[in-house]
Design a protein around this motif. Structure first.
Motif, PDB file in Angstrom:
ATOM      1  N   TRP A 193       0.822  -1.215   0.000  1.00 41.50           N
ATOM      2  CA  TRP A 193       0.000   0.000   0.000  1.00 41.50           C
ATOM      3  C   TRP A 193       0.854   1.263   0.000  1.00 41.50           C
ATOM      4  O   TRP A 193       0.424   2.310  -0.465  1.00 41.50           O
ATOM      5  CB  TRP A 193      -0.904   0.000   1.235  1.00 41.50           C
ATOM      6  N   ASP A 194       2.064   1.203   0.550  1.00 36.04           N
ATOM      7  CA  ASP A 194       2.885   2.413   0.684  1.00 36.04           C
ATOM      8  C   ASP A 194       3.735   2.680  -0.542  1.00 36.04           C
ATOM      9  O   ASP A 194       4.645   3.506  -0.494  1.00 36.04           O
ATOM     10  CB  ASP A 194       3.793   2.286   1.913  1.00 36.04           C
ATOM     11  N   GLU A 196       5.202   4.294  -3.766  1.00 40.63           N
ATOM     12  CA  GLU A 196       5.174   5.664  -4.299  1.00 40.63           C
ATOM     13  C   GLU A 196       5.451   5.628  -5.799  1.00 40.63           C
ATOM     14  O   GLU A 196       6.363   4.943  -6.254  1.00 40.63           O
ATOM     15  CB  GLU A 196       6.213   6.530  -3.587  1.00 40.63           C
ATOM     16  N   LYS A 213       1.905   9.119  -3.425  1.00 44.72           N
ATOM     17  CA  LYS A 213       1.952   7.912  -2.607  1.00 44.72           C
ATOM     18  C   LYS A 213       0.637   7.803  -1.836  1.00 44.72           C
ATOM     19  O   LYS A 213      -0.204   8.694  -1.912  1.00 44.72           O
ATOM     20  CB  LYS A 213       3.150   7.924  -1.658  1.00 44.72           C
ATOM     21  N   ASP A 214       0.505   6.711  -1.078  1.00 44.54           N
ATOM     22  CA  ASP A 214      -0.727   6.460  -0.327  1.00 44.54           C
ATOM     23  C   ASP A 214      -1.944   6.545  -1.240  1.00 44.54           C
ATOM     24  O   ASP A 214      -2.955   7.186  -0.933  1.00 44.54           O
ATOM     25  CB  ASP A 214      -0.873   7.456   0.835  1.00 44.54           C
ATOM     26  N   CYS A 216      -4.095   4.361  -2.091  1.00 43.54           N
ATOM     27  CA  CYS A 216      -5.286   3.658  -1.631  1.00 43.54           C
ATOM     28  C   CYS A 216      -5.734   4.129  -0.256  1.00 43.54           C
ATOM     29  O   CYS A 216      -6.353   3.365   0.493  1.00 43.54           O
ATOM     30  CB  CYS A 216      -5.026   2.151  -1.631  1.00 43.54           C
ATOM     31  N   LEU A 217      -5.414   5.365   0.106  1.00 48.44           N
ATOM     32  CA  LEU A 217      -5.895   5.938   1.360  1.00 48.44           C
ATOM     33  C   LEU A 217      -7.097   6.811   1.083  1.00 48.44           C
ATOM     34  O   LEU A 217      -7.176   7.489   0.055  1.00 48.44           O
ATOM     35  CB  LEU A 217      -4.810   6.765   2.043  1.00 48.44           C
ATOM     36  N   LYS A 222      -7.919   9.761   5.664  1.00 44.21           N
ATOM     37  CA  LYS A 222      -6.503   9.424   5.607  1.00 44.21           C
ATOM     38  C   LYS A 222      -6.223   8.066   6.226  1.00 44.21           C
ATOM     39  O   LYS A 222      -5.161   7.817   6.758  1.00 44.21           O
ATOM     40  CB  LYS A 222      -5.646  10.498   6.292  1.00 44.21           C
ATOM     41  N   ASN A 223      -7.245   7.202   6.173  1.00 42.43           N
ATOM     42  CA  ASN A 223      -7.078   5.841   6.657  1.00 42.43           C
ATOM     43  C   ASN A 223      -7.114   4.888   5.484  1.00 42.43           C
ATOM     44  O   ASN A 223      -7.769   5.147   4.471  1.00 42.43           O
ATOM     45  CB  ASN A 223      -8.196   5.469   7.637  1.00 42.43           C
ATOM     46  N   LYS A 224      -6.422   3.790   5.653  1.00 38.53           N
ATOM     47  CA  LYS A 224      -6.364   2.812   4.584  1.00 38.53           C
ATOM     48  C   LYS A 224      -7.750   2.224   4.364  1.00 38.53           C
ATOM     49  O   LYS A 224      -8.420   1.786   5.276  1.00 38.53           O
ATOM     50  CB  LYS A 224      -5.368   1.715   4.950  1.00 38.53           C
TER      51      LYS A 224
END
Length: 326
Positions: A193-194, A196, A213-214, A216-217, A222-224
């Motif tokens: 998930w992290d 970039e 990056k992120d 899929c947040l 700002k949560n997965k």
């Protein structure tokens, strides 16, 4: 300062003479890339050394500039005020580049010993690359991970631009992503998930980049954003921990009761229960002691000889043996 007509004719004659007596040079043009409003040098290095007699340059098929006796003569009016000859005429520098400056440049240097050397450059002038932006990032959460679409946007004509995508994990080095368009489709598993991603927009003379990056947040929390299957799996894990926390104390309690029952069956007395049991009495007797019985006289009579003996009640306590609680 422009030369008079006779001077121009003289330089043109030198050019014709040099072109017909070139003894060496490079036939394959050197590729050069430049940016608008910047400058670029073209060198005639690689040829013979010695004092310079004449240097002249041709742009495409038109005479551009001549240099002799330390005098510079710009022939093409479009380059007035933008040309310099450095290093005794061996380096031509073009300033304030324009898109129309793109083309073939051929320079010829003639030494005082009549040795000539020629070299060509194929110059392409580009606009600076604008800073790119990302279009709306489209994501789709599945049980296997996250599918996303990334688009790299630039506010200019795309025909002269190229795109390169790279990716990395954390602070590791960027790796090339196998795609060269402005849009990519990616799939991220639950353990990546992290990741970039970087979009590099470039032309042969300039480049700009942007990274994200992120992916899929959730932009709001700002949560997965976890797939349903993964979320259910986590819920089951939490419920399992709660059930386990309840079962362990009950197991210890059950084990304690079983051990206690086994001790009772083996004949172990319950001391506390026996201690709390009330005593039982039997053989209750009331009698009048004889006056001549010395023991009762001592115990029951007062020292005064006038006091008569009292009736005495005797209780016998029945002691039970300790029994096992059933």
């Amino acid at each position: 300062m422009p030369l008079p007509y006779s001077g121009v004719v003289f330089h043109l004659c030198l050019i014709v003479f040099a072109c017909t007596h070139v003894s060496g040079g490079e036939d394959v043009p050197v590729i050069l890339n430049g940016l608008i409003n910047q400058s670029i040098p073209m060198s005639l290095s690689g040829g013979p050394s010695g004092p310079v007699q004449l240097v002249f340059w041709i742009f495409k098929t038109n005479p551009l500039v001549t240099y002799t006796n330390n005098q510079l003569n710009v022939i093409d009016e479009k380059f007035k005020g933008r040309l310099e000859l450095l290093d005794d005429g061996r380096v031509l520098k073009i300033g304030h580049l324009r898109l129309e400056d793109s083309g073939l440049y051929t320079g010829t240097i003639t030494l005082t010993n009549n040795t000539n050397y020629k070299k060509s450059y194929n110059l392409s002038v580009y606009e600076p690359v604008p800073t790119p932006t990302f279009g709306s990032v489209k994501t789709k959460i599945t049980d296997d991970g996250c599918n996303a679409t990334l688009q790299c946007l630039v506010p200019t004509n795309k025909s002269s631009l190229s795109y390169t995508w790279k990716y990395r994990h954390g602070d590791s080095e960027y790796q090339l992503y196998n795609n060269s368009g402005d849009t990519i489709q990616i799939t991220l598993t639950n353990n990546s998930w992290d990741r970039e991603f970087m979009c590099i927009v470039h032309n042969p003379a300039d480049q700009k980049n942007i990274s994200v990056k992120d992916i899929c947040l959730d932009n709001d929390t700002k949560n997965k954003r976890v797939p349903n299957g993964t979320r259910n799996l986590r819920t089951y894990k939490y419920l399992g921990l709660i059930v386990l926390a309840l079962i362990i104390p009950l197991a210890f309690l059950g084990l304690y009761l079983i051990m206690k029952r086994k001790r009772r069956k083996a004949g172990t007395p319950d001391v506390m229960e026996d201690k709390n049991r009330e005593p039982q009495y039997i053989q209750v007797t009331t009698f009048q002691p004889n006056a001549d019985t010395q023991e009762w006289n001592n115990a029951l009579y007062d020292s005064s000889p006038r006091q008569k003996p009292k009736a005495v009640t005797v209780y016998a306590t029945l002691e039970h043996p300790l029994e096992t609680k059933r």
